[in-house]
Design a protein around this motif. Structure first.
Motif, PDB file in Angstrom:
ATOM      1  N   TYR A  25     111.207  64.366  45.656  1.00 49.00           N
ATOM      2  CA  TYR A  25     110.557  63.166  45.127  1.00 49.00           C
ATOM      3  C   TYR A  25     110.490  63.218  43.602  1.00 49.00           C
ATOM      4  O   TYR A  25     110.275  64.279  43.005  1.00 49.00           O
ATOM      5  CB  TYR A  25     109.132  63.037  45.668  1.00 49.00           C
ATOM      6  N   ALA A  26     110.650  62.038  42.990  1.00 52.49           N
ATOM      7  CA  ALA A  26     110.397  61.850  41.561  1.00 52.49           C
ATOM      8  C   ALA A  26     109.294  60.810  41.434  1.00 52.49           C
ATOM      9  O   ALA A  26     109.401  59.710  41.981  1.00 52.49           O
ATOM     10  CB  ALA A  26     111.656  61.383  40.838  1.00 52.49           C
ATOM     11  N   VAL A  27     108.229  61.162  40.731  1.00 49.77           N
ATOM     12  CA  VAL A  27     107.038  60.325  40.661  1.00 49.77           C
ATOM     13  C   VAL A  27     106.648  60.126  39.205  1.00 49.77           C
ATOM     14  O   VAL A  27     106.677  61.067  38.409  1.00 49.77           O
ATOM     15  CB  VAL A  27     105.860  60.982  41.425  1.00 49.77           C
ATOM     16  N   ASP A  28     106.297  58.891  38.853  1.00 49.84           N
ATOM     17  CA  ASP A  28     105.690  58.614  37.557  1.00 49.84           C
ATOM     18  C   ASP A  28     104.197  58.894  37.698  1.00 49.84           C
ATOM     19  O   ASP A  28     103.491  58.142  38.369  1.00 49.84           O
ATOM     20  CB  ASP A  28     105.919  57.153  37.163  1.00 49.84           C
ATOM     21  N   PRO A  29     103.680  59.970  37.100  1.00 48.59           N
ATOM     22  CA  PRO A  29     102.279  60.326  37.323  1.00 48.59           C
ATOM     23  C   PRO A  29     101.298  59.489  36.526  1.00 48.59           C
ATOM     24  O   PRO A  29     100.096  59.530  36.801  1.00 48.59           O
ATOM     25  CB  PRO A  29     102.227  61.800  36.877  1.00 48.59           C
ATOM     26  N   GLN A  30     101.766  58.727  35.546  1.00 47.58           N
ATOM     27  CA  GLN A  30     100.853  57.942  34.723  1.00 47.58           C
ATOM     28  C   GLN A  30     100.522  56.613  35.376  1.00 47.58           C
ATOM     29  O   GLN A  30      99.381  56.152  35.295  1.00 47.58           O
ATOM     30  CB  GLN A  30     101.463  57.711  33.342  1.00 47.58           C
ATOM     31  N   ARG A  31     101.482  55.981  36.067  1.00 47.28           N
ATOM     32  CA  ARG A  31     101.212  54.638  36.578  1.00 47.28           C
ATOM     33  C   ARG A  31     100.253  54.594  37.767  1.00 47.28           C
ATOM     34  O   ARG A  31      99.321  53.807  37.718  1.00 47.28           O
ATOM     35  CB  ARG A  31     102.512  53.933  36.885  1.00 47.28           C
ATOM     36  N   PRO A  32     100.337  55.410  38.798  1.00 46.86           N
ATOM     37  CA  PRO A  32     101.420  56.259  39.304  1.00 46.86           C
ATOM     38  C   PRO A  32     102.241  55.494  40.340  1.00 46.86           C
ATOM     39  O   PRO A  32     101.760  54.550  40.949  1.00 46.86           O
ATOM     40  CB  PRO A  32     100.654  57.416  39.955  1.00 46.86           C
TER      41      PRO A  32
END
Length: 731
Positions: free
Chosen positions: A579-586
């Motif tokens: 998995y690739a996750v944008d942790p800021q948005r998230p």
């Protein structure tokens, strides 16, 4: 980018949404969510069987919170603002521990969802909200001074960002986070103004410049260059004030890019879980290539077991046995090891060792190490993976059962954490003697950063609950504990399979915990508050597999999550997806099917690399395989090392040196540990160390080969023959 709430928030009355299928069970206050989310995407396997219940449950909000959100949306759609905001206040007032499931598997705090819902309102709705709540927001802003500044600004950012003072509060909050070194949180606050408050009068070039500075300090260069293009296009002639001087924004950001540090020389590749070690890749500081030795003669070797009898063909290593009898198995377990400038520290199945880095001599030990073999045969040291070790704060910290308790079961068999003096091994702290911690059983390897030590743990009478603890590293005092969820099934240590042991990652003021059983959570590292969670695809363990059934243990590789250029990458122990996750948005950016036995080696600017039965390279954009090479895996505990141009893998045949560009094996360094199953690599300024299931072996680095051997011999009080091989036999 904002959340598309009408599509992404899975309402508790709704069973089928666009892009997700969710199975919902009745919920009550503090009840974990019982939902399995199938994330739609090109990598999903059609017809793949999914477990009826996921192996780990994150804490969920009760049904009335979901209903309150639905009521808010219904009244907001009718423009009945007063009734809509009344229901939204219920969501803001909900407990901070519970999460709400979204369509891509992300679970968000209800307060975050409520804030995003406000930002999604049309202009008329936001104007109405200001009419109701502007006075309260302004009062909080007036109170945001001194010790209350961070708390009050955070309240405005959470609840009142759409009010007339919401953008000013977000800007000040970003400045506070920046000054405190919480760069990701600073970027999030400033981006919220740019993306969600288009009416704000705060200078956009100033906000983008501050974001650019924060991204440069984090070495998130991909995001930085994207932002630089925007500044070049929209603010080509505009100026900002930096350090009391007014300078062009474009030239200042370009100067930051020009000062980008080159990738470093050889660095220690110790797989310890200090924040610096875990974030080396995250800082884009991939270690330089390792100058492998020119010959196989070691500086020294410290053996955990004697050399096997070649005539009898007896296997070497720990002989694990089921507690109720059955077959035996030669373990491929690699003991947890860490090194500093003068010593190597080992947690050898609960016995701690201090070894001289110069000559391999045993300096101190915590107990009668010969007992390990007998206890392994009796099945009283499992699960091996629950042992951990980390060095920090001037001490070595180890996770194990007390030697006197290894024959016991139940609560008496708890795993505790002990700290020792580095030079003597003298015990300084023992969690089993602490009133705050004696009821906890520690799981896996801790993580230490400055004055804080982070642990995963559970209480023996609540064995399926998982909590995260933060301790003061100077005195072991408990700072906070947070329950992050519950396992629905437990691995079976008696079938010799790996049990669930969480992996920890500290980055940008956030603590990430991968349960390795289908869930990951992000916590605030200071307060311990859960910020969001992720449900990912993972198989349920076969908890009833036992050796007498004739079943063989299954191989698993385990690695911690990694953050590269602001993107979080994870691969759970029993998961068949990366998995690739944008942790800021998230939000989940993408996921790709991978072999279950694969583990994530690392990521560079254009590729990601997987280990396991093969070592493979994939294009980071297309996720298509570029090359793959077969290796003699040997131990599933081994972790390959990613450097600037190479991948190094310590296998049962020796150290593979693989060219990252094309996957060709440049060299196989055989070494002097030929009976082992391979293991891990540590690079120190003076030597290359290999840690296997049988021994620790030190080799001179290629550039200092002759000098290092001469120095080792001249400084040692042992004869040259005994310098080459030390062992537990000699202590």
């Amino acid at each position: 980018m904002t959340l598309e709430l009408d599509r992404r928030i899975c309402g508790w009355r709704t069973l089928l949404l666009i892009g997700c299928v969710v199975v919902i069970a009745p919920l009550s206050q503090s009840t974990p969510v019982q939902a399995q989310v199938l994330v739609a995407g090109e990598d999903d396997t059609p017809g793949e069987n999914k477990p009826a219940q996921p192996p780990f449950l994150l804490p969920a909000q009760p049904t009335e919170i979901g209903e309150a959100m639905e009521d808010f949306r219904r009244f907001a759609g009718r423009k009945q603002w007063e009734k809509a905001f009344k229901h939204l206040e219920k969501v803001f007032a909900a407990t901070a521990e519970g999460l709400v499931l979204t369509a891509d598997g992300i679970m968000l705090p209800s307060r975050m969802i409520a804030r995003e819902a406000l930002l999604e309102l049309p202009t008329a709705g936001q104007d109405a909200y200001r009419l109701f709540f502007d006075a309260e927001a302004k009062k909080l802003l007036e109170q945001a001074v001194g010790k209350e500044e961070l708390t009050k600004l955070s309240q405005i950012f959470s609840r009142f960002v759409v009010t007339s003072v919401g953008d000013s509060a977000a800007d000040k909050l970003g400045d506070l986070h920046f000054e405190a070194g919480n760069l990701e949180q600073a970027v999030n606050a400033w981006r919220t103004i740019l993306e969600q408050r288009p009416d704000s009068q705060i200078s956009k070039v100033r906000l983008r410049t501050k974001i650019g500075i924060a991204l440069a300090r984090q070495k998130h260069w991909t995001e930085f260059h994207e932002l630089l293009k925007v500044v070049e296009q929209q603010h080509a002639t505009e100026k900002v004030t930096i350090g009391g001087k007014e300078i062009p924004a474009v030239s200042h950001l370009r100067s930051l890019a020009e000062r980008r540090a080159p990738q470093g020389a050889v660095a220690a590749t110790n797989p310890s879980t200090t924040e610096a070690a875990q974030n080396r890749s995250a800082q884009n500081g991939i270690a330089g290539d390792i100058p492998l030795p020119t010959d196989t003669e070691p500086l020294w070797q410290f053996r955990f077991f004697p050399v096997s009898d070649s005539k009898s063909g007896a296997p070497v290593g720990l002989q694990l046995q089921n507690r109720w009898g059955g077959q035996q198995n030669a373990s491929d377990w690699i003991p947890p090891v860490a090194a500093d400038g003068s010593r190597i520290y080992v947690n050898f199945a609960g016995y701690d060792l201090g070894i001289d880095l110069e000559n391999g001599k045993l300096l101190w030990r915590s107990g009668r190490i010969f007992d390990v073999v007998q206890k392994a045969q009796q099945g009283t040291i499992t699960p091996l993976e629950q042992h951990g070790l980390v060095v920090g704060g001037g001490r070595v910290w180890t996770v194990a059962r007390e030697a006197s308790q290894q024959q016991q079961h139940g609560e008496a068999a708890k795993f505790g954490i002990v700290s020792r003096e580095l030079d003597t091994g003298k015990k300084v702290f023992n969690s089993q003697q602490s009133n705050e911690l004696k009821n906890w059983s520690i799981r896996g390897t801790p993580l230490i950063s400055g004055e804080r030590l982070y642990l995963a743990a559970n209480k023996p009478n609540q064995g399926r609950d998982l909590e995260v603890l933060a301790l003061n590293s100077s005195d072991g005092r408990l700072l906070w504990s947070t329950k992050i969820g519950s396992y629905t099934s437990e691995s079976n240590p008696y079938s010799m399979e790996r049990t669930y042991q969480p992996s920890l990652l500290l980055h940008g003021g956030h603590l990430y915990v991968d349960t390795h059983s289908g869930s990951l959570v992000q916590l605030d590292a200071v307060s311990g508050q859960v910020e969001w969670g992720l449900n990912y695809a993972s198989e349920v363990s076969q908890s009833h597999r036992f050796w007498w059934n004739g079943n063989q243990s299954e191989p698993f590789t385990v690695g911690p999550p990694q953050i590269i250029n602001g993107i979080l990458y994870l691969k759970g122990m029993r998961s068949k997806k990366l998995y690739a996750v944008d942790p800021q948005r998230p939000r989940v950016l993408w996921h790709r099917s991978v072999p279950r036995i694969a583990d994530l080696i690392g990521i560079d600017e254009t590729r990601f690399y997987l280990g396991g039965e093969d070592i493979s390279a994939f294009d980071l954009t297309t996720r298509k395989i570029i090359w793959s090479v077969k290796v003699n895996a040997g131990s599933t505990w081994a972790h390959p090392v990613l450097t600037q141009n190479r991948i190094y893998f310590f296998s049962s045949r020796g150290i593979y040196e693989i060219n990252k560009a094309d996957g060709k094996v440049v060299r196989v360094f055989r070494g002097a540990d030929l009976e082992s199953l391979g293991g891990n690599i540590i690079v120190t300024p003076k030597a290359l160390l290999t840690v296997s299931n049988l021994a620790i072996t030190a080799y001179p680095l290629n550039s200092e080969s002759t000098k290092a051997k001469t120095d080792a011999a001249s400084h040692s009080t042992l004869s040259p023959a005994s310098v080459a091989v030390n062992s537990l036999d000699q202590d």
